[in-house]
Design a protein around this motif. Sequence first.
Motif, PDB file in Angstrom:
ATOM      1  N   PRO A  63       5.811  -8.197  -3.731  1.00  0.00           N
ATOM      2  CA  PRO A  63       5.157  -9.185  -4.591  1.00  0.00           C
ATOM      3  C   PRO A  63       4.042  -8.564  -5.412  1.00  0.00           C
ATOM      4  CG  PRO A  63       4.468  -9.467  -2.319  1.00  0.00           C
ATOM      5  CD  PRO A  63       5.563  -8.451  -2.295  1.00  0.00           C
ATOM      6  N   PRO A  64       3.661  -9.196  -6.520  1.00  0.00           N
ATOM      7  CA  PRO A  64       2.680  -8.591  -7.430  1.00  0.00           C
ATOM      8  C   PRO A  64       1.347  -8.292  -6.731  1.00  0.00           C
ATOM      9  CG  PRO A  64       3.736 -10.500  -8.442  1.00  0.00           C
ATOM     10  CD  PRO A  64       4.156 -10.490  -7.011  1.00  0.00           C
ATOM     11  N   VAL A  65       0.729  -7.210  -7.159  1.00  0.00           N
ATOM     12  CA  VAL A  65      -0.576  -6.797  -6.624  1.00  0.00           C
ATOM     13  C   VAL A  65      -1.658  -7.173  -7.621  1.00  0.00           C
ATOM     14  CG1 VAL A  65      -1.988  -4.865  -5.856  1.00  0.00           C
ATOM     15  CG2 VAL A  65       0.450  -4.889  -5.352  1.00  0.00           C
ATOM     16  N   THR A  66      -2.564  -8.030  -7.196  1.00  0.00           N
ATOM     17  CA  THR A  66      -3.701  -8.416  -8.029  1.00  0.00           C
ATOM     18  C   THR A  66      -4.951  -7.705  -7.517  1.00  0.00           C
ATOM     19  OG1 THR A  66      -4.136 -10.338  -6.631  1.00  0.00           O
ATOM     20  CG2 THR A  66      -2.720 -10.674  -8.549  1.00  0.00           C
ATOM     21  N   ILE A  67      -5.856  -7.424  -8.422  1.00  0.00           N
ATOM     22  CA  ILE A  67      -7.077  -6.723  -8.033  1.00  0.00           C
ATOM     23  C   ILE A  67      -7.960  -7.615  -7.185  1.00  0.00           C
ATOM     24  CG2 ILE A  67      -9.163  -5.591  -8.896  1.00  0.00           C
ATOM     25  CD1 ILE A  67      -7.622  -4.680 -11.292  1.00  0.00           C
ATOM     26  N   LEU A  68      -7.965  -8.910  -7.451  1.00  0.00           N
ATOM     27  CA  LEU A  68      -8.809  -9.857  -6.738  1.00  0.00           C
ATOM     28  C   LEU A  68      -8.026 -10.509  -5.616  1.00  0.00           C
ATOM     29  CD1 LEU A  68     -11.639 -11.215  -6.814  1.00  0.00           C
ATOM     30  CD2 LEU A  68     -10.627 -13.002  -8.228  1.00  0.00           C
ATOM     31  N   GLY A  69      -8.630 -10.606  -4.432  1.00  0.00           N
ATOM     32  CA  GLY A  69      -7.979 -11.285  -3.311  1.00  0.00           C
ATOM     33  C   GLY A  69      -7.157 -10.330  -2.462  1.00  0.00           C
ATOM     34  N   GLN A  70      -5.948 -10.772  -2.097  1.00  0.00           N
ATOM     35  CA  GLN A  70      -5.117  -9.982  -1.197  1.00  0.00           C
ATOM     36  C   GLN A  70      -4.752  -8.624  -1.770  1.00  0.00           C
ATOM     37  OE1 GLN A  70      -1.752 -12.517  -0.329  1.00  0.00           O
ATOM     38  NE2 GLN A  70      -2.811 -13.477   1.390  1.00  0.00           N
ATOM     39  N   GLY A  71      -4.573  -8.569  -3.082  1.00  0.00           N
ATOM     40  CA  GLY A  71      -4.192  -7.307  -3.698  1.00  0.00           C
ATOM     41  C   GLY A  71      -5.210  -6.208  -3.502  1.00  0.00           C
TER      42      GLY A  71
ATOM     43  N   ALA B  14       1.720  -2.268 -11.734  1.00  0.00           N
ATOM     44  CA  ALA B  14       2.789  -3.050 -12.348  1.00  0.00           C
ATOM     45  C   ALA B  14       4.110  -2.850 -11.614  1.00  0.00           C
ATOM     46  CB  ALA B  14       2.949  -2.659 -13.820  1.00  0.00           C
ATOM     47  N   HIS B  15       4.966  -3.881 -11.691  1.00  0.00           N
ATOM     48  CA  HIS B  15       6.348  -3.841 -11.186  1.00  0.00           C
ATOM     49  C   HIS B  15       6.420  -3.638  -9.665  1.00  0.00           C
ATOM     50  CE1 HIS B  15       7.321  -3.664 -15.394  1.00  0.00           C
ATOM     51  NE2 HIS B  15       6.751  -2.473 -15.541  1.00  0.00           N
ATOM     52  N   ILE B  16       5.406  -4.061  -8.952  1.00  0.00           N
ATOM     53  CA  ILE B  16       5.448  -4.054  -7.490  1.00  0.00           C
ATOM     54  C   ILE B  16       5.612  -5.490  -7.023  1.00  0.00           C
ATOM     55  CG2 ILE B  16       4.111  -3.639  -5.382  1.00  0.00           C
ATOM     56  CD1 ILE B  16       2.894  -1.233  -6.664  1.00  0.00           C
TER      57      ILE B  16
ATOM     58  N   GLY C 221       0.810  -1.211   0.000  1.00  0.00           N
ATOM     59  CA  GLY C 221       0.000   0.000   0.000  1.00  0.00           C
ATOM     60  C   GLY C 221       0.844   1.262   0.000  1.00  0.00           C
ATOM     61  N   ALA C 222       1.990   1.239   0.711  1.00  0.00           N
ATOM     62  CA  ALA C 222       2.880   2.410   0.736  1.00  0.00           C
ATOM     63  C   ALA C 222       3.436   2.697  -0.654  1.00  0.00           C
ATOM     64  CB  ALA C 222       4.005   2.176   1.734  1.00  0.00           C
ATOM     65  N   LYS C 223       3.796   1.646  -1.374  1.00  0.00           N
ATOM     66  CA  LYS C 223       4.304   1.841  -2.741  1.00  0.00           C
ATOM     67  C   LYS C 223       3.204   2.364  -3.659  1.00  0.00           C
ATOM     68  CE  LYS C 223       7.607  -1.962  -2.160  1.00  0.00           C
ATOM     69  NZ  LYS C 223       7.971  -3.345  -2.581  1.00  0.00           N
ATOM     70  N   LEU C 224       2.002   1.820  -3.492  1.00  0.00           N
ATOM     71  CA  LEU C 224       0.893   2.290  -4.322  1.00  0.00           C
ATOM     72  C   LEU C 224       0.510   3.727  -3.983  1.00  0.00           C
ATOM     73  CD1 LEU C 224      -1.367  -0.897  -4.245  1.00  0.00           C
ATOM     74  CD2 LEU C 224      -0.129  -0.014  -6.224  1.00  0.00           C
ATOM     75  N   ALA C 225       0.596   4.099  -2.691  1.00  0.00           N
ATOM     76  CA  ALA C 225       0.224   5.449  -2.271  1.00  0.00           C
ATOM     77  C   ALA C 225       1.096   6.495  -2.965  1.00  0.00           C
ATOM     78  CB  ALA C 225       0.338   5.580  -0.758  1.00  0.00           C
ATOM     79  N   LYS C 226       2.383   6.191  -3.110  1.00  0.00           N
ATOM     80  CA  LYS C 226       3.277   7.133  -3.793  1.00  0.00           C
ATOM     81  C   LYS C 226       2.867   7.321  -5.249  1.00  0.00           C
ATOM     82  CE  LYS C 226       7.183   6.027  -0.766  1.00  0.00           C
ATOM     83  NZ  LYS C 226       8.554   5.448  -0.665  1.00  0.00           N
ATOM     84  N   ARG C 227       2.417   6.241  -5.870  1.00  0.00           N
ATOM     85  CA  ARG C 227       1.937   6.355  -7.253  1.00  0.00           C
ATOM     86  C   ARG C 227       0.612   7.108  -7.310  1.00  0.00           C
ATOM     87  NH1 ARG C 227       3.115   0.556 -10.301  1.00  0.00           N
ATOM     88  NH2 ARG C 227       5.341   0.413  -9.790  1.00  0.00           N
ATOM     89  N   PHE C 228      -0.279   6.790  -6.379  1.00  0.00           N
ATOM     90  CA  PHE C 228      -1.577   7.457  -6.382  1.00  0.00           C
ATOM     91  C   PHE C 228      -1.431   8.959  -6.180  1.00  0.00           C
ATOM     92  CE2 PHE C 228      -3.660   3.329  -4.619  1.00  0.00           C
ATOM     93  CZ  PHE C 228      -3.519   2.746  -5.867  1.00  0.00           C
ATOM     94  N   ASP C 229      -0.424   9.382  -5.406  1.00  0.00           N
ATOM     95  CA  ASP C 229      -0.188  10.814  -5.192  1.00  0.00           C
ATOM     96  C   ASP C 229       0.108  11.533  -6.505  1.00  0.00           C
ATOM     97  OD1 ASP C 229      -0.622  10.842  -2.476  1.00  0.00           O
ATOM     98  OD2 ASP C 229       1.466  10.441  -1.958  1.00  0.00           O
ATOM     99  N   HIS C 230       0.660  10.786  -7.470  1.00  0.00           N
ATOM    100  CA  HIS C 230       0.986  11.371  -8.773  1.00  0.00           C
ATOM    101  C   HIS C 230      -0.010  10.926  -9.846  1.00  0.00           C
ATOM    102  CE1 HIS C 230       4.816  11.522  -6.516  1.00  0.00           C
ATOM    103  NE2 HIS C 230       5.016  12.640  -7.182  1.00  0.00           N
ATOM    104  N   PHE C 231      -1.189  10.481  -9.389  1.00  0.00           N
ATOM    105  CA  PHE C 231      -2.264  10.054 -10.294  1.00  0.00           C
ATOM    106  C   PHE C 231      -1.826   8.921 -11.212  1.00  0.00           C
ATOM    107  CE2 PHE C 231      -3.146  14.455  -9.139  1.00  0.00           C
ATOM    108  CZ  PHE C 231      -4.444  14.347  -8.671  1.00  0.00           C
TER     109      PHE C 231
END
Length: 428
Positions: free
Chosen positions: A94-102, A90-92, A75-85
């Motif tokens: 372990p991989p982040v999937t929309i379904l399940g744990q991701g 991709a390239h996170i 989530g911390a890695k995604l938050a940095k991306r979300f801050d820049h829209f």
Amino acid sequence: MIRSNPLVAFPIAVLLAFLSAPIARRVATREGDQRLYHLIIAAAITHLVFSSVQLWVVDHIYHGITDYNRYINQGAKLAKRFDHFDFSTAHIRPPVTILGQGSVSIAAGVVMAIIGVNKLGLFFVFSFFAFLATLAFFRAFCVTFPEANHYRYAVMVFFLPSLLFWTAGISKETMMYMSMGLAASGAARVLAHQRGGAILLVLGTIIGIYVRPQELLLLMGAFAVAGIFRRANRARSWRGLRRIAVMGLQAALVLAAVSLSQQLAKHGAAVFDLSTVAKNNAGQHSSVVYHPGPAGYPKDVYTVMLDPLPFNAHGSTQKVAAFENTVIIVLILISLRRIRRIPRAALTRPYVLMCLLYSIAFPYAFAALNNLGLIDRERVLFLPFLLVLLAIPVSPRGSPPQFPWEYSEGRRKRRTRRVRWGMPVPAG
């Protein structure tokens, strides 16, 4: 490793506690019981306090080994991306999937993009979401029994320890608890012919199908059966079309949950084969013996509802669970009058039927987890529905029946005839 910053986290907690005041005031005013105002505020603060409790327990008892580390780091890695829209996953690793744990990591990223990367602050926000989900369960009870006192159910559902502890942070359990709370509130409104139910039901389902769609199947199945006993509302027009629309909504939600559950199964998750689930979890710490089939159902009920008890609890965490299980036994014993009314209440209030069916099916499905620790966590999805059955309103002892489920059909007909002919109606 993501750390907590109390200087940022505690102002968030204070803000969330203040937000609970207008919510509590509105609910108390709507229900006409000012005791609920202080109770709901206390519940919100208690939820926030349990965020710190869960972090301490995980750090000092479980030695920091927990699933939420993955959600927070991703989530911390995604938050940095979300801050820049940038909404790419991709390239996170372990991989982040929309379904399940991701999906849980994505939710954590959205929150941290707003409040900043802060573990304790994240826990405060999600514990507040869990409090709102509990409030949704409470509102479902109020919608089902508008003529009754709701304080008993409020005390039980707001302060049961496992509901506070296991939903006090970022986890799949918290996300599914939010899903079930919204879905339950929506289902209660639909079954009681109130507006806004379909929207809440769909929102809850959307959350659930992205986290654990297979866990929604039990609720959707119980809701579909309860919908058959939904009485027609003669005060509304287009009754036939409304009934068809409700049936279509039920079918769509069930199909969506089944479809996404099958997608999980394609990725190796045993979502329908309970024996395979039990086999996969066998050998873990705190494992229990699972016996599939109807013959093992009484053992399933004991495992999910009451295991461990004080005489077989080992370790501090099991002793706490044993204490709560003892409380549940006491609640059952003091609710025998209410339990006797379940069949009649289920026929007059379809939401009670939904809770009954869900409470019957849940132990059979979730005993297959074959691990007391996992079962204790998943049980948060079961207890709010079970507590409905333990809080069915009844008249005070010695007073005449106030509710239709307190007397038989024959007595109801005799009472109606006496009222019609102006004859005295005997007490009780």
